[in-house]
Design a protein around this motif. Structure first.
Motif, PDB file in Angstrom:
ATOM      1  N   THR A 143     -50.144  11.885  13.935  1.00 16.69           N
ATOM      2  CA  THR A 143     -49.984  10.492  13.502  1.00 16.69           C
ATOM      3  C   THR A 143     -49.220  10.390  12.178  1.00 16.69           C
ATOM      4  O   THR A 143     -48.949   9.289  11.716  1.00 16.69           O
ATOM      5  N   SER A 144     -48.889  11.534  11.573  1.00 15.86           N
ATOM      6  CA  SER A 144     -48.066  11.474  10.371  1.00 15.86           C
ATOM      7  C   SER A 144     -46.582  11.513  10.739  1.00 15.86           C
ATOM      8  O   SER A 144     -45.723  11.633   9.880  1.00 15.86           O
ATOM      9  N   GLN A 145     -46.303  11.438  12.029  1.00 13.63           N
ATOM     10  CA  GLN A 145     -44.915  11.399  12.510  1.00 13.63           C
ATOM     11  C   GLN A 145     -44.551   9.950  12.814  1.00 13.63           C
ATOM     12  O   GLN A 145     -45.135   9.330  13.702  1.00 13.63           O
ATOM     13  N   ILE A 146     -43.553   9.428  12.094  1.00 13.32           N
ATOM     14  CA  ILE A 146     -43.174   8.027  12.288  1.00 13.32           C
ATOM     15  C   ILE A 146     -42.772   7.764  13.736  1.00 13.32           C
ATOM     16  O   ILE A 146     -43.099   6.713  14.295  1.00 13.32           O
ATOM     17  N   ILE A 147     -42.144   8.740  14.368  1.00 12.24           N
ATOM     18  CA  ILE A 147     -41.681   8.483  15.738  1.00 12.24           C
ATOM     19  C   ILE A 147     -42.861   8.290  16.688  1.00 12.24           C
ATOM     20  O   ILE A 147     -42.818   7.468  17.612  1.00 12.24           O
ATOM     21  N   VAL A 148     -43.952   9.028  16.422  1.00 14.86           N
ATOM     22  CA  VAL A 148     -45.129   8.904  17.281  1.00 14.86           C
ATOM     23  C   VAL A 148     -45.779   7.532  17.091  1.00 14.86           C
ATOM     24  O   VAL A 148     -46.055   6.813  18.059  1.00 14.86           O
ATOM     25  N   THR A 149     -45.997   7.157  15.825  1.00  9.97           N
ATOM     26  CA  THR A 149     -46.645   5.866  15.595  1.00  9.97           C
ATOM     27  C   THR A 149     -45.720   4.740  16.041  1.00  9.97           C
ATOM     28  O   THR A 149     -46.178   3.749  16.595  1.00  9.97           O
ATOM     29  N   PHE A 150     -44.423   4.928  15.818  1.00  7.21           N
ATOM     30  CA  PHE A 150     -43.516   3.858  16.213  1.00  7.21           C
ATOM     31  C   PHE A 150     -43.426   3.733  17.734  1.00  7.21           C
ATOM     32  O   PHE A 150     -43.368   2.626  18.266  1.00  7.21           O
ATOM     33  N   ALA A 151     -43.455   4.854  18.421  1.00 10.41           N
ATOM     34  CA  ALA A 151     -43.407   4.800  19.887  1.00 10.41           C
ATOM     35  C   ALA A 151     -44.634   4.044  20.414  1.00 10.41           C
ATOM     36  O   ALA A 151     -44.525   3.204  21.319  1.00 10.41           O
ATOM     37  N   MET A 152     -45.780   4.305  19.815  1.00  7.34           N
ATOM     38  CA  MET A 152     -46.982   3.589  20.245  1.00  7.34           C
ATOM     39  C   MET A 152     -46.856   2.102  19.923  1.00  7.34           C
ATOM     40  O   MET A 152     -47.135   1.236  20.760  1.00  7.34           O
ATOM     41  N   ALA A 153     -46.423   1.809  18.686  1.00 12.15           N
ATOM     42  CA  ALA A 153     -46.349   0.411  18.258  1.00 12.15           C
ATOM     43  C   ALA A 153     -45.329  -0.365  19.088  1.00 12.15           C
ATOM     44  O   ALA A 153     -45.606  -1.495  19.508  1.00 12.15           O
ATOM     45  N   ILE A 154     -44.162   0.220  19.351  1.00  8.59           N
ATOM     46  CA  ILE A 154     -43.123  -0.523  20.071  1.00  8.59           C
ATOM     47  C   ILE A 154     -43.546  -0.722  21.524  1.00  8.59           C
ATOM     48  O   ILE A 154     -43.268  -1.764  22.132  1.00  8.59           O
ATOM     49  N   THR A 155     -44.240   0.268  22.089  1.00  9.52           N
ATOM     50  CA  THR A 155     -44.739   0.112  23.455  1.00  9.52           C
ATOM     51  C   THR A 155     -45.725  -1.052  23.528  1.00  9.52           C
ATOM     52  O   THR A 155     -45.642  -1.916  24.413  1.00  9.52           O
ATOM     53  N   ILE A 156     -46.648  -1.069  22.562  1.00  7.86           N
ATOM     54  CA  ILE A 156     -47.634  -2.150  22.519  1.00  7.86           C
ATOM     55  C   ILE A 156     -46.928  -3.491  22.334  1.00  7.86           C
ATOM     56  O   ILE A 156     -47.224  -4.470  23.022  1.00  7.86           O
TER      57      ILE A 156
END
Lengths: 131, 241, 202
Positions: B111-124
C-alpha cells in the motif's frame, strides 16, 4: 416469608428480558459508531491531501488540454486554479461536515441517512449540530 | 546508511514473465498481495470453521471485523449498499492486512505503492460513477451544479465541481499511499539513527518504539478511512443530491 | 490499450506523487535523499504493469473467497446466534410468565387456606361455646335435682326423728310418772300430754 422473596427476582428477570430485547442491537451499534479521532494533525493532513489532489487533477487536465489544443501554457494555468478551487471546496466540505460530496448546499432535510457521513475526520455529530 | 526509500524498491522474484509486451513478473510487492489474500482468506474461513455459538477468541475477531464493516455500510450507504458489502469488506480486509503485514520487519508494504492505491481508487471511482449513471441516467450531471447557486455562476462552478469530483480518486489514493510511505520512511530514518549512534541510539530507539505503535494505529486508521470514503462516495452515487 | 493507458496514467501519477511529496516537508527531505538512486521507487513506471496485474489477481481471488466462502459462513453463524438469543429470550419471557401465574395461584391458595382456617376456627369456637352452655345447663339442672332430693330426704328424716322423739318422750314420761308417783298412766294419756307439751314448748 417465601412469597416476599420471589417478587423482586421475577421483576428483575422481566427487566433483564426487556433489556436483552431492546438493547441487543443498540449496544452493538454504539460500540461500532464510526468516527475518527479528530486530531489536529489528522485534519491538517487531510486538508493537505485534498488541496494537493485538486491541484494535481487540475494541472493534469490543463496539461492534457494544452497538449491537445496547443494552447500551452494557458489551459494549465486556468485548470491549475480551477483545481485549487475544487480542492478548497473539498476541504470546505470536509471541514463543515458535509462529507466530500459534490454539490455545496445540503438537502433541505439534512445530509442523508446518517450523521456519520462526515466521519472522514470529523466528530460523529459535527454535521448534526450544523443541520 | 541505506537510503530510507530503498525499502520501496520493487524486486523481481523468480523468472521474468512477459505477456503482450508487459512485464508481469512476480515481485516482492506481488508476494505480499498474495500473502494478504491468503492471510485474510485463511483467517476468515478457518476461524469460522468451528461455527461456535459462543465464539472463540479468534472467531469473535472475525465476527467483529464483519460486523464493523456491515455497520459501516448500513450507516453510510443505507440498505441499497447491501450488494456492495462483499466488495467493501474485501477491500477493507485487503488494505488492513496489507498495511499490517508491512509492519513486520523485512516485509513489503504494497500500500506504499502509489500505483497500487491509485489502481484501487480509480477502479472504485469508475465503478461508482457507472453505478450512478445506471441509476440516474443523465440526471447524474445535475450533480455538478450546486442547487441554489445563481445560474450565471455556472461556467465557473461546473468546472470546479467536476474537478472536485475528479480529484476524489487522487485524494483517496494519495492519502493512503502518503501515510504508508511517510510512516515507513520515518521508521527507516530513525532505525538508521539507532544504528549510527551506537550507545546514544537509545533516544531514537524510544522514538522508534513510539513510532511503531503510531504506525500500527495509522495502518488501521487508513484502511478505515479508505473504506468509509468508498462508502460515502457510493452513498452519493446512489442518492445524488 | 491497457498498457497504453497505464503508462499515460503513470505519467500523471508521477506528477501527483511529486506534488504530494512537495506538500509535506519530511517527504521532500526523503525524496532528496532517495534522489541519488533515481528518485522514488514508487515513481518507476516500469514496475506498474506487474503491480497492477498482481493486484487484480490477488484482489479478485480475495473477493471470490470472501463472497463465496467467508461471508456466507460468518453471516450464517451470526444469524444462528441471533436466532438462538431471541429464542432464549422468548423462553425466559415465557417461563417468567409461567412463574408469575404459578405465583399468583399459590398466593390465591394461601389466601383461601387462610380464610378457610379462620372459618374453621370460628366454627370450632362456636361449637365449643354451645356445648359449654348445654353442659352448664345440664349440670345446673342436675344440681338442682340433687338438692331437691336431699331436701326431701332431710324433711322426711326430720319428721321421722320427731315421731321417734315423741314415742321416746312418752315412754320416758310414763316411766318417770311411775317412778315418781307409782301411778300407772295409760299410754294414750301420756302420749296426749307429751304432744301437748311439745306443742306448747315448741
Amino acid at each position: 416469608m417465601d412469597d416476599k422473596n420471589s417478587p423482586p427476582s421475577l421483576s428483575s428477570l422481566a427487566d433483564r428480558v426487556k433489556r436483552a430485547r431492546g438493547g441487543g442491537k443498540g449496544s452493538l451499534n454504539k460500540d461500532l459508531e464510526p468516527g475518527l479521532p479528530n486530531s489536529a494533525i489528522g485534519v491538517a493532513f487531510r486538508v493537505g491531501v485534498e488541496m494537493v489532489a485538486g491541484v494535481v487533477v487540475g494541472a493534469a487536465i490543463g496539461y492534457g488540454l494544452d497538449q491537445w489544443l496547443g494552447t500551452t501554457p494557458w489551459m494549465l494555468i486556468v485548470f491549475f486554479f480551477l483545481g485549487a478551487a475544487g480542492g478548497m471546496m473539498n476541504v470546505y466540505r470536509a471541514a463543515t461536515g458535509q462529507g466530500l460530496s459534490v454539490g455545496y448546499t445540503k438537502d433541505a432535510d439534512g445530509i442523508g441517512p446518517t450523521g456519520s457521513k462526515q466521519a472522514d475526520g470529523e466528530s460523529p455529530d459535527g454535521g448534526n449540530k450544523e443541520g | 546508511m541505506a537510503s530510507p526509500v530503498e525499502q520501496f524498491q520493487i524486486k523481481t522474484i523468480g523468472p521474468e514473465l512477459h505477456v503482450a509486451g508487459m512485464d508481469i513478473s512476480f515481485t516482492n510487492s506481488a508476494l505480499f498481495m498474495i500473502l494478504a489474500t491468503f492471510v485474510v482468506g485463511v483467517f476468515l474461513t478457518q476461524s469460522m470453521s468451528g461455527r461456535h455459538l459462543v465464539p472463540t477468541r479468534i472467531q469473535s475477531l472475525a465476527e467483529l471485523s464483519y460486523e464493523f464493516i456491515a455497520n459501516m455500510v448500513r450507516e453510510n450507504v443505507g440498505p441499497e449498499g447491501r450488494p456492495y458489502f462483499p466488495f467493501i469488506f474485501s477491500l477493507f480486509m485487503f488494505i488492513l492486512v496489507g498495511n499490517l503485514l508491512g509492519m513486520i520487519p523485512y516485509s513489503y508494504t504494497f500500500t506504499s505503492q502509489i500505483i497500487v492505491t491509485f489502481a484501487m481508487a480509480i477502479t472504485i471511482f469508475v465503478a461508482i460513477t457507472i453505478v450512478a449513471l445506471i441509476k440516474h441516467g443523465f440526471h447524474f450531471f445535475t450533480f455538478f451544479f450546486p442547487s441554489g447557486a445563481p445560474v450565471y455562476m455556472a461556467p465557473l462552478l461546473i468546472p470546479i465541481e467536476i474537478l472536485s469530483y475528479l480529484s476524489r480518486p487522487v485524494s483517496l489514493s494519495v492519502r493512503l499511499f502518503a501515510n504508508m510511505m511517510a510512516g515507513h520512511t520515518m521508521m527507516k530514518v530513525f532505525g538508521g539513527f539507532v544504528v549510527a549512534l551506537g550507545v546514544f541510539g537509545v533516544a531514537p530507539l524510544l522514538v522508534l518504539v513510539a513510532l511503531t505503535g503510531f504506525e500500527i494505529l495509522v495502518a488501521v486508521l487508513q484502511a478505515y478511512v479508505f473504506t468509509i470514503l468508498t462508502c460515502i462516495y457510493l452513498y452519493d452515487a446512489i442518492h445524488l443530491h | 490499450m491497457i498498457a497504453n493507458s497505464v503508462t499515460r496514467w503513470s505519467r500523471r501519477i508521477g506528477l501527483a506523487a511529486a506534488m504530494a511529496a512537495a506538500a509535506v516537508p519530511s517527504w521532500a527531505a526523503t525524496d532528496a535523499q532517495g534522489g541519488g538512486g533515481g528518485g522514488l521507487p514508487q515513481l518507476d513506471a516500469t514496475t506498474y504493469p506487474t503491480q497492477i496485474f498482481w493486484l487484480i489477481v490477488s484482489f479478485i481471488l480475495l473477493y471470490v473467497i470472501m463472497s463465496k466462502v467467508a461471508i456466507p459462513r460468518i453471516s450464517d453463524v451470526l444469524e444462528e446466534r441471533q436466532e438462538r438469543i431471541e429464542d432464549d429470550i422468548e423462553t425466559a419471557d415465557r417461563l417468567r410468565g409461567e412463574a408469575e401465574a404459578v405465583k399468583a395461584e399459590y398466593e390465591k391458595a394461601v389466601a383461601d387456606a387462610r380464610s378457610e382456617a379462620h372459618a374453621l376456627v370460628r366454627k370450632a369456637m362456636d361449637e365449643i361455646a354451645a356445648s359449654h352452655a348445654t353442659a352448664e345447663a345440664e349440670a345446673a339442672k342436675k344440681t338442682a335435682e340433687t338438692t331437691k332430693a336431699a331436701e326431701a330426704r332431710i324433711a322426711e328424716q326430720r319428721t321421722e326423728a320427731l315421731e321417734s322423739l315423741k314415742s321416746v318422750a312418752s315412754e320416758a314420761a310414763a316411766e318417770a310418772t311411775v317412778k315418781l308417783t307409782g301411778i300407772k298412766v295409760s299410754d294414750a294419756k301420756v302420749g296426749k300430754a307429751v304432744e301437748a307439751a311439745m306443742q306448747g314448748g315448741a
